[in-house]
Write an enzyme that holds these catalytic residues in place. Sequence first.
Site, mmCIF file in Angstrom:
data_model
loop_
_atom_site.group_PDB
_atom_site.id
_atom_site.type_symbol
_atom_site.label_atom_id
_atom_site.label_comp_id
_atom_site.label_asym_id
_atom_site.label_seq_id
_atom_site.Cartn_x
_atom_site.Cartn_y
_atom_site.Cartn_z
ATOM 1 N N ARG A 79 0.812 -1.218 0.000
ATOM 2 C CA ARG A 79 0.000 0.000 0.000
ATOM 3 C C ARG A 79 0.849 1.273 0.000
ATOM 4 O O ARG A 79 0.367 2.361 -0.267
ATOM 5 C CB ARG A 79 -0.962 -0.012 1.203
ATOM 6 N N TYR A 102 40.342 25.648 -6.486
ATOM 7 C CA TYR A 102 40.227 24.424 -7.292
ATOM 8 C C TYR A 102 40.743 24.688 -8.701
ATOM 9 O O TYR A 102 40.316 25.654 -9.355
ATOM 10 C CB TYR A 102 38.741 24.037 -7.317
ATOM 11 N N ASN A 138 -7.384 -3.501 17.567
ATOM 12 C CA ASN A 138 -6.159 -4.242 17.863
ATOM 13 C C ASN A 138 -4.992 -3.423 17.339
ATOM 14 O O ASN A 138 -4.943 -3.070 16.169
ATOM 15 C CB ASN A 138 -6.245 -5.598 17.138
HETATM 16 C C1 UD1 Z 1 -2.623 -5.863 11.480
HETATM 17 C C2 UD1 Z 1 -3.611 -6.730 12.275
HETATM 18 C C3 UD1 Z 1 -4.801 -5.871 12.675
HETATM 19 C C4 UD1 Z 1 -4.324 -4.653 13.466
HETATM 20 C C5 UD1 Z 1 -3.251 -3.890 12.702
HETATM 21 C C6 UD1 Z 1 -2.618 -2.836 13.608
HETATM 22 C C7 UD1 Z 1 -3.432 -8.991 11.405
HETATM 23 C C8 UD1 Z 1 -4.054 -10.026 10.541
HETATM 24 N N1 UD1 Z 1 -4.050 -7.808 11.457
HETATM 25 O O1 UD1 Z 1 -3.280 -5.461 10.286
HETATM 26 O O2 UD1 Z 1 -5.700 -6.616 13.479
HETATM 27 O O3 UD1 Z 1 -5.422 -3.795 13.737
HETATM 28 O O4 UD1 Z 1 -2.193 -4.762 12.261
HETATM 29 O O5 UD1 Z 1 -1.738 -1.995 12.912
HETATM 30 O O6 UD1 Z 1 -2.424 -9.259 12.038
HETATM 31 N N2 UD1 Z 1 3.908 -9.006 8.260
HETATM 32 C C9 UD1 Z 1 4.877 -9.981 8.105
HETATM 33 N N3 UD1 Z 1 4.579 -11.091 7.371
HETATM 34 C C10 UD1 Z 1 3.358 -11.290 6.809
HETATM 35 C C11 UD1 Z 1 2.379 -10.298 6.984
HETATM 36 C C12 UD1 Z 1 2.681 -9.148 7.715
HETATM 37 O O7 UD1 Z 1 5.997 -9.858 8.607
HETATM 38 O O8 UD1 Z 1 3.167 -12.325 6.180
HETATM 39 C C13 UD1 Z 1 4.246 -7.796 9.056
HETATM 40 C C14 UD1 Z 1 4.199 -6.525 8.253
HETATM 41 O O9 UD1 Z 1 5.476 -6.214 7.729
HETATM 42 C C15 UD1 Z 1 3.752 -5.492 9.276
HETATM 43 C C16 UD1 Z 1 2.974 -6.307 10.297
HETATM 44 O O10 UD1 Z 1 3.287 -7.655 10.068
HETATM 45 O O11 UD1 Z 1 4.838 -4.885 9.926
HETATM 46 C C17 UD1 Z 1 1.462 -6.116 10.163
HETATM 47 O O12 UD1 Z 1 1.064 -6.478 8.855
HETATM 48 P P1 UD1 Z 1 0.067 -5.585 8.025
HETATM 49 O O13 UD1 Z 1 -0.132 -6.217 6.685
HETATM 50 O O14 UD1 Z 1 0.472 -4.173 8.051
HETATM 51 O O15 UD1 Z 1 -1.263 -5.788 8.872
HETATM 52 P P2 UD1 Z 1 -2.527 -4.845 9.006
HETATM 53 O O16 UD1 Z 1 -3.415 -5.039 7.846
HETATM 54 O O17 UD1 Z 1 -2.118 -3.466 9.307
HETATM 55 CA CA CA Z 2 -0.142 -2.469 9.397
#
Ligand code: UD1
Ligand code: CA
Length: 459
Positions: free
Chosen positions: A16, A387, A170
Amino acid sequence: MTQRYAVILAAGQGTRMKSKLYKVLHPVMGRPMIQHVIDQLQPTELDSLITIVGFGAEQVAEQIGDQSACVIQNEQLGTAHAVQQAEQLLKEKSGTTLVVCGDTPLITSDTYRALITTHEANGAKATVLTTEMPDPTGYGRVVRNASGDVERIVEHKDATDDEKLIKEINTGTYCFDNEALWEALQDVQNDNAQGEYYLPDVIEILKHRSEKVTAYLTPNADETLGVNDRAALAEAEKIMKNRINRNHMKNGVGIIDPDHTYISPDVMIEADAVIHPGTIIRGQSVIHAHAEIGPHTEIIDCVVDEATVIAHSVAKHSRIGKRVQIGPYAHIRPEADIANDAKVGNFVEIKKATIGEKSKVSHLSYIGDAHVGSRVNVGCGTITVNYDGKNKYLTTIEDDAFIGCNSNLIAPVTVGKGAYVAAGSTINKHVPDEALAIARQKQANKEGYAAKIKNRQKD
Ligand code: UD1
Ligand code: CA
């Protein structure tokens, strides 16, 4: 004492953001998001820190260096899957495991500590850090039962219209009993709107097993912003900037317009310094008492001593003494060392040069690769010709010398103590102490010549 571990989830590409740069490397107030997270975790006294990075994310690993162990998640199958990558390193251990996202750079160590303390004091198997957001769009919602206990977390994309009305979200930050975490993770499925293994599902799984699950609701909602796109990054920047500015003001620094003042986290500013609007201070800069910086000034990695005034100017990697006046529109380039009571005026560029006490370079000059002594007057438009297209050479101007306007000093060259250089001179030979050097063509006046020219122009 309970052993404590933390896992940072940082493997997501951050689609995103629409950027080639990994999401967690995007800077907030000049520092990568992941670094903010590591910095704030540091005071929580962890026995081990593990960061989950994506395949090919060498830059992320490089930023982390030896601050944390790194484990690669080859495919981004969801936050639960990401945590599972740390299993080999942690599963045999007992204690508390904190899981945090690499894209929540604003959460403070105080909040992490409060979460850990609550979790351990309750003897819970899981404690989720939640907050109430006026606009919870995009976040997972915390679903509580009739008696107010946390039941489960539902992602925005999976939520019913009623669940979408829930304001408690969350934050993506949790404490788990380490052993309970690895067990519960085995049951996480990916039958949801995004086809991902969701870490928040662990809450419901533990609940079904009649384990104790709690939430710690922080009142500091603005700490919990998750940065998923550029708009949220700008919002994070604003919150961090205001937090830093408020701290400085609390310590006695005058900030005239905090909305338009950008001070990086490592900058030190003494009480009674005043920062005017439109000013950016970055790097390891130190600003001493009674200095006045700005308006519209950028300072990077500089020490600015007491009562110095810098307006409408740019200064980098330099040392600026006490009661110095700089600007408007001066450019202080790296390795300048400007002594007490000196003056550097408008449209002056100083580079790799020392300017001695009480010396003045007041207008339209370039002083590069130079030693300028004390009480020197450098006239308007003076240039150190440093220079030759290949090498740089040194110009030395000794104490009490006076350089007339529009002079070229062709380096290497020395102007001795107390010497004068006549205006318009091009100096390429040593000027002895107390001498006057004139190096310009003599003026010739042709009496009555104007009439001749005017006559010629009539034809
Ligand atoms: C996530 C939470 C959501 C919460 C929000 C808070 C989940 C499913 N959802 O959503 O409930 O409200 O954070 O900000 O957890 N990442 C990995 N590997 C993966 C997927 C993600 O390392 O396979 C890491 C991303 O780099 C990031 C973090 O996990 O730093 C959160 O992932 P992101 O995709 O941003 O989750 P959100 O949709 O924001
Ligand atoms: Ca996030």
